[in-house]
Design an enzyme around this catalytic site. Structure first.
Site, PDB file in Angstrom:
ATOM      1  N   GLN A 186     115.016  37.286  62.587  1.00 39.30           N
ATOM      2  CA  GLN A 186     115.017  38.712  62.218  1.00 39.30           C
ATOM      3  C   GLN A 186     115.659  38.852  60.839  1.00 39.30           C
ATOM      4  OE1 GLN A 186     117.337  41.358  64.709  1.00 39.30           O
ATOM      5  NE2 GLN A 186     116.298  43.185  63.922  1.00 39.30           N
ATOM      6  N   HIS A 207     111.791  46.194  65.216  1.00 37.37           N
ATOM      7  CA  HIS A 207     110.398  46.364  64.778  1.00 37.37           C
ATOM      8  C   HIS A 207     109.509  45.372  65.493  1.00 37.37           C
ATOM      9  CE1 HIS A 207     112.461  43.581  62.070  1.00 37.37           C
ATOM     10  NE2 HIS A 207     111.318  42.932  61.946  1.00 37.37           N
ATOM     11  N   PHE A 208     108.277  45.789  65.697  1.00 37.80           N
ATOM     12  CA  PHE A 208     107.236  44.955  66.287  1.00 37.80           C
ATOM     13  C   PHE A 208     106.207  44.647  65.210  1.00 37.80           C
ATOM     14  CE2 PHE A 208     108.081  45.223  70.881  1.00 37.80           C
ATOM     15  CZ  PHE A 208     109.081  46.186  70.880  1.00 37.80           C
ATOM     16  N   HIS A 209     105.880  43.359  65.057  1.00 38.90           N
ATOM     17  CA  HIS A 209     104.804  42.948  64.147  1.00 38.90           C
ATOM     18  C   HIS A 209     103.489  42.926  64.939  1.00 38.90           C
ATOM     19  CE1 HIS A 209     107.518  40.852  61.111  1.00 38.90           C
ATOM     20  NE2 HIS A 209     108.319  40.867  62.156  1.00 38.90           N
ATOM     21  N   ASN A 235     111.369  39.948  66.650  1.00 40.85           N
ATOM     22  CA  ASN A 235     112.519  39.061  66.452  1.00 40.85           C
ATOM     23  C   ASN A 235     113.828  39.832  66.621  1.00 40.85           C
ATOM     24  OD1 ASN A 235     110.765  36.939  65.742  1.00 40.85           O
ATOM     25  ND2 ASN A 235     110.715  37.617  63.607  1.00 40.85           N
ATOM     26  N   ASP A 283     103.059  45.607  56.650  1.00 40.05           N
ATOM     27  CA  ASP A 283     104.085  44.665  56.185  1.00 40.05           C
ATOM     28  C   ASP A 283     103.806  44.324  54.720  1.00 40.05           C
ATOM     29  OD1 ASP A 283     106.044  42.369  57.828  1.00 40.05           O
ATOM     30  OD2 ASP A 283     105.522  42.053  55.718  1.00 40.05           O
TER      31      ASP A 283
HETATM   32  P1  AMP Z   1     111.555  40.128  60.629  1.00 40.59           P
HETATM   33  O1  AMP Z   1     111.700  38.781  59.988  1.00 40.59           O
HETATM   34  O2  AMP Z   1     111.007  40.090  62.013  1.00 40.59           O
HETATM   35  O3  AMP Z   1     112.852  40.909  60.531  1.00 40.59           O
HETATM   36  O4  AMP Z   1     110.469  40.889  59.771  1.00 40.59           O
HETATM   37  C1  AMP Z   1     110.776  41.794  58.745  1.00 40.59           C
HETATM   38  C2  AMP Z   1     109.468  42.087  58.055  1.00 40.59           C
HETATM   39  O5  AMP Z   1     109.666  43.225  57.231  1.00 40.59           O
HETATM   40  C3  AMP Z   1     108.972  40.959  57.131  1.00 40.59           C
HETATM   41  O6  AMP Z   1     107.692  40.526  57.578  1.00 40.59           O
HETATM   42  C4  AMP Z   1     108.914  41.614  55.755  1.00 40.59           C
HETATM   43  O7  AMP Z   1     107.806  41.207  54.996  1.00 40.59           O
HETATM   44  C5  AMP Z   1     108.849  43.094  56.103  1.00 40.59           C
HETATM   45  N1  AMP Z   1     109.378  43.984  55.085  1.00 40.59           N
HETATM   46  C6  AMP Z   1     110.577  43.900  54.446  1.00 40.59           C
HETATM   47  N2  AMP Z   1     110.719  44.900  53.571  1.00 40.59           N
HETATM   48  C7  AMP Z   1     109.581  45.641  53.650  1.00 40.59           C
HETATM   49  C8  AMP Z   1     109.115  46.813  52.986  1.00 40.59           C
HETATM   50  N3  AMP Z   1     109.844  47.437  52.064  1.00 40.59           N
HETATM   51  N4  AMP Z   1     107.895  47.303  53.319  1.00 40.59           N
HETATM   52  C9  AMP Z   1     107.138  46.681  54.263  1.00 40.59           C
HETATM   53  N5  AMP Z   1     107.521  45.580  54.923  1.00 40.59           N
HETATM   54  C10 AMP Z   1     108.729  45.052  54.624  1.00 40.59           C
END
Ligand code: AMP
Length: 141
Positions: free
Chosen positions: A96, A102-104, A89, A33
């Site tokens: 989200q 996606h899974f964190h 999310n 991330d």
């Molecule tokens: P969510 O809020 O669950 O949709 O999480 C999206 C995640 O994607 C966030 O933690 C961002 O920091 C991450 N993210 C967005 N753009 C990028 C990118 N280009 N490379 C890596 N992570 C990203």
């Protein structure tokens, strides 16, 4: 083609924008991330461009589920954490921000780094619970 154009994660999967790649197979892509909650914060993404988990195919879901434990173990080994959260999310009101499933994997450290838990709960009303569980069960047969 994805509605509204490819998500930023599809662009990463296709190599059109850079990432710190961790893993790739036929169905799954994983990378760090860019805005981590803690060191080692990793995203595990199906290549299928479903927006939310309920729209994901069983094939992709199976592929993600298969690698989540293995990627988690590697993230823990490298970050030095022994605890972690898996966060997923679905929808803007559910936090989200990228419309691609996606899974964190978020390492949690004893000093507090990682995910905080600000959520409130209240005891289940068992009459409501019985009805809700029955309605959900009926849709799964
Ligand atoms: P969510 O809020 O669950 O949709 O999480 C999206 C995640 O994607 C966030 O933690 C961002 O920091 C991450 N993210 C967005 N753009 C990028 C990118 N280009 N490379 C890596 N992570 C990203």
């Amino acid at each position: 083609m994805e509605e509204g154009g490819p998500s930023i994660f599809s662009l990463i999967i296709n190599g059109e924008i850079p990432c710190h790649k961790i893993y790739e197979d036929e169905h799954v892509f994983s990378f760090l991330d860019v805005n981590p909650f803690s060191p080692g914060h990793t995203l595990v993404v199906p290549k299928e461009a479903a927006v939310t988990l309920d729209a994901l195919s069983e094939e992709s879901a199976q592929a993600v589920g298969r690698v989540l434990p293995r990627i988690s173990r590697a993230v823990l080994d490298v970050s030095g954490a022994s605890e972690f959260n898996v966060l997923q999310n679905n929808g803007p009101n559910a936090f989200q921000s990228v419309p691609h499933v996606h899974f964190h994997i978020i390492p949690k450290f004893e000093d507090g780094r990682g995910l905080a838990w600000p959520f409130k709960s209240s005891p289940l009303d068992h009459e409501d619970g019985a009805r809700t569980a029955s309605e959900i069960r009926d849709l799964l047969v």
